[in-house]
Design a protein around this motif. Structure first.
Motif, short mmCIF file in Angstrom:
data_model
loop_
_atom_site.label_atom_id
_atom_site.label_comp_id
_atom_site.label_asym_id
_atom_site.label_seq_id
_atom_site.Cartn_x
_atom_site.Cartn_y
_atom_site.Cartn_z
N GLN A 83 15.09 2.80 -2.38
CA GLN A 83 15.14 1.39 -1.99
C GLN A 83 14.75 1.22 -0.51
OE1 GLN A 83 19.19 0.10 -2.64
NE2 GLN A 83 19.84 0.73 -0.60
N LEU A 84 14.30 0.00 -0.20
CA LEU A 84 13.91 -0.34 1.16
C LEU A 84 14.37 -1.77 1.42
CD1 LEU A 84 12.37 0.48 3.74
CD2 LEU A 84 10.28 -0.41 2.68
N LEU A 85 15.33 -1.92 2.32
CA LEU A 85 15.89 -3.23 2.66
C LEU A 85 15.71 -3.43 4.16
CD1 LEU A 85 19.26 -2.90 0.66
CD2 LEU A 85 17.10 -3.88 -0.14
N VAL A 86 14.73 -4.25 4.52
CA VAL A 86 14.36 -4.39 5.93
C VAL A 86 14.01 -5.84 6.24
CG1 VAL A 86 12.79 -3.63 7.77
CG2 VAL A 86 13.41 -2.05 5.95
N ASN A 87 14.40 -6.28 7.45
CA ASN A 87 13.96 -7.57 7.98
C ASN A 87 13.21 -7.33 9.28
OD1 ASN A 87 15.36 -9.06 5.98
ND2 ASN A 87 17.26 -8.88 7.15
N THR A 88 12.21 -8.15 9.55
CA THR A 88 11.49 -8.03 10.82
C THR A 88 11.05 -9.40 11.31
OG1 THR A 88 9.60 -7.00 11.96
CG2 THR A 88 9.26 -7.68 9.68
N SER A 89 11.10 -9.56 12.62
CA SER A 89 10.59 -10.78 13.25
C SER A 89 9.47 -10.44 14.23
CB SER A 89 11.73 -11.51 13.98
OG SER A 89 12.35 -10.66 14.93
N VAL A 90 9.00 -9.20 14.16
CA VAL A 90 7.96 -8.70 15.07
C VAL A 90 6.60 -8.78 14.38
CG1 VAL A 90 7.13 -6.73 16.40
CG2 VAL A 90 9.59 -7.15 16.20
N GLN B 226 0.85 -1.19 0.00
CA GLN B 226 0.00 0.00 0.00
C GLN B 226 0.89 1.24 0.00
OE1 GLN B 226 -3.23 0.63 -0.10
NE2 GLN B 226 -4.16 -1.39 0.14
N VAL B 227 0.50 2.24 -0.80
CA VAL B 227 1.21 3.51 -0.86
C VAL B 227 0.34 4.58 -0.21
CG1 VAL B 227 2.21 5.26 -2.39
CG2 VAL B 227 2.37 2.83 -2.99
N ARG B 228 0.98 5.50 0.51
CA ARG B 228 0.23 6.56 1.17
C ARG B 228 0.65 7.93 0.64
NH1 ARG B 228 -0.59 5.69 7.44
NH2 ARG B 228 -2.38 6.97 6.86
N GLU B 229 -0.20 8.90 0.84
CA GLU B 229 0.07 10.26 0.41
C GLU B 229 0.18 11.18 1.63
OE1 GLU B 229 -3.41 10.72 -2.06
OE2 GLU B 229 -2.21 10.55 -3.90
N PRO B 230 1.05 12.16 1.63
CA PRO B 230 1.97 12.52 0.54
C PRO B 230 3.22 11.63 0.49
CG PRO B 230 2.28 14.00 2.38
CD PRO B 230 1.14 13.11 2.76
N SER B 231 3.43 10.83 1.54
CA SER B 231 4.58 9.93 1.54
C SER B 231 4.25 8.71 2.38
CB SER B 231 5.83 10.63 2.10
OG SER B 231 5.66 10.93 3.48
N GLY B 232 5.02 7.66 2.14
CA GLY B 232 4.85 6.45 2.94
C GLY B 232 4.52 5.23 2.08
N ILE B 233 5.07 4.10 2.48
CA ILE B 233 4.77 2.83 1.82
C ILE B 233 4.71 1.75 2.90
CG2 ILE B 233 7.21 2.29 1.35
CD1 ILE B 233 6.25 0.97 -1.27
N MET B 234 3.79 0.81 2.73
CA MET B 234 3.56 -0.22 3.73
C MET B 234 3.46 -1.57 3.03
SD MET B 234 0.56 -0.15 6.61
CE MET B 234 0.96 1.57 6.95
N ILE B 235 4.20 -2.55 3.55
CA ILE B 235 4.20 -3.89 2.98
C ILE B 235 3.98 -4.87 4.12
CG2 ILE B 235 5.50 -5.60 1.62
CD1 ILE B 235 6.72 -2.01 1.75
N TRP B 236 3.11 -5.86 3.92
CA TRP B 236 2.88 -6.80 5.00
C TRP B 236 2.46 -8.17 4.45
CZ3 TRP B 236 -0.73 -3.34 3.41
CH2 TRP B 236 -2.01 -3.79 3.18
N THR B 237 2.63 -9.17 5.30
CA THR B 237 2.13 -10.51 5.04
C THR B 237 1.55 -11.06 6.33
OG1 THR B 237 2.65 -12.68 4.04
CG2 THR B 237 4.25 -11.79 5.58
N ARG B 238 0.62 -11.96 6.21
CA ARG B 238 -0.08 -12.52 7.38
C ARG B 238 0.89 -13.33 8.25
NH1 ARG B 238 -4.84 -17.12 6.96
NH2 ARG B 238 -5.12 -17.45 9.19
N ASP B 239 0.71 -13.24 9.55
CA ASP B 239 1.51 -14.03 10.48
C ASP B 239 1.34 -15.52 10.19
OD1 ASP B 239 3.00 -14.93 12.62
OD2 ASP B 239 1.38 -14.69 14.07
N ASP C 29 7.77 5.63 6.34
CA ASP C 29 6.86 6.77 6.30
C ASP C 29 7.38 7.93 5.45
OD1 ASP C 29 5.11 5.42 7.96
OD2 ASP C 29 6.00 6.25 9.79
N ASP C 30 8.67 7.90 5.11
CA ASP C 30 9.27 9.03 4.39
C ASP C 30 9.41 8.80 2.89
OD1 ASP C 30 9.62 10.49 6.79
OD2 ASP C 30 11.44 9.34 7.23
N MET C 31 9.28 7.55 2.45
CA MET C 31 9.46 7.26 1.02
C MET C 31 8.30 7.83 0.21
SD MET C 31 9.93 3.61 -0.98
CE MET C 31 11.60 3.34 -0.34
N VAL C 32 8.62 8.57 -0.84
CA VAL C 32 7.61 9.15 -1.72
C VAL C 32 7.48 8.27 -2.96
CG1 VAL C 32 6.95 11.15 -3.11
CG2 VAL C 32 8.08 11.48 -0.89
#
Length: 262
Positions: free
Chosen positions: A81-88, A40-53, A99-102
């Protein structure tokens, strides 16, 4: 009558085609195909990526690039670019955001994700998404998308849970209190042929399209000398596997198997 027969034949051919397609894929791609990733992309900035637990995910990682077209080059210019890992886990999902990526309409998102499961890292192929209006989330309040999603679906989830509870009660009235949630895949020399019982069971279920939503409802698995056993989350899940798996899986009701063995 002919139209019904034709429809059944088409469905059978489609199922066979999907099974053959998966059979030619590398193991890591077969494994990652079961995870749906949302962007999902947000305005004016922000991008969100998720997958189900999922119990199959110890860590979820993302390699994402955003590019824009260039008149002098055919290839995109990948300048973000966005290079991230999460275990949360947040609200039932592995969530990655910036939140800052346009990101603007008409641009291209290129990404792949990784899943760490039992110290083994699996990665998907790269995917591309053209940024169009449907990719933007435009909230009417200041809550984040994840909170809005949970709030909007809370009532529906409660109703579904209530219906499932009623169905469970009816099932218990029909089959009695001795019924369990256990199922069994008969397989001689299973201990020698199967290295990971959980992965084996979930992979088998994933091969049937109608059973893919139940993959994460497998609670426990175990190896026996003559097969692989597993327990579903509810009796309703168990009967779904038995019914929807007919003709596709050699899965059997473990309660029936025990009674025949006595």
């Amino acid at each position: 009558m002919r139209s019904i027969v034709s429809l059944i034949l088409c469905l059978a051919l489609l199922t066979l085609s999907l099974a053959q397609e998966d059979a030619h894929l590398p193991d890591y791609l077969v494994f990652t195909k079961q995870f749906a990733v949302h962007v999902q992309v947000r305005e004016p900035s922000g991008i969100m990526i998720w997958t189900r637990d999922s119990s199959l995910i110890d860590m979820f990682g993302l390699e994402l690039y955003v590019g824009r077209g260039n008149h002098s080059h055919r290839e995109q210019i990948w300048d973000r670019q966005l290079l991230v890992n999460t275990s949360v886990v947040q609200d039932g999902k592995f969530l990655i955001h910036d939140d800052d990526m346009v990101v603007e309409k008409g641009e291209t998102i290129r990404y792949r994700f990784t899943v760490l499961h039992k110290k083994t890292l699996f990665h998907s192929n790269f995917r591309r998404i053209l940024v169009t209006d449907h990719l933007f989330y435009r909230p009417t309040n200041n809550y984040c998308f994840s909170q809005c999603l949970v709030s909007d679906q809370l009532i529906a989830h409660q109703e579904i849970a209530h219906l499932k509870e009623l169905l469970e009660q009816k099932i218990m009235q029909c089959v009695g209190t001795q019924a369990s949630e256990h199922l069994f895949f008969p397989l001689e020399n299973a201990a020698k042929l199967v290295a990971d019982a959980e992965l084996y069971v979930k992979h088998r279920l994933f091969q049937v399209d109608a059973l893919r939503p139940l993959v994460n409802n497998v609670v426990t698995t175990y190896l026996a000398h003559n097969g692989v056993g597993f327990r579903m989350y509810t009796l309703l899940d168990k009967f779904k596997v038995l019914e929807l798996g007919k003709g596709y899986l050699d899965v059997i009701d473990f309660d029936t198997f025990l009674q025949e063995s006595i």
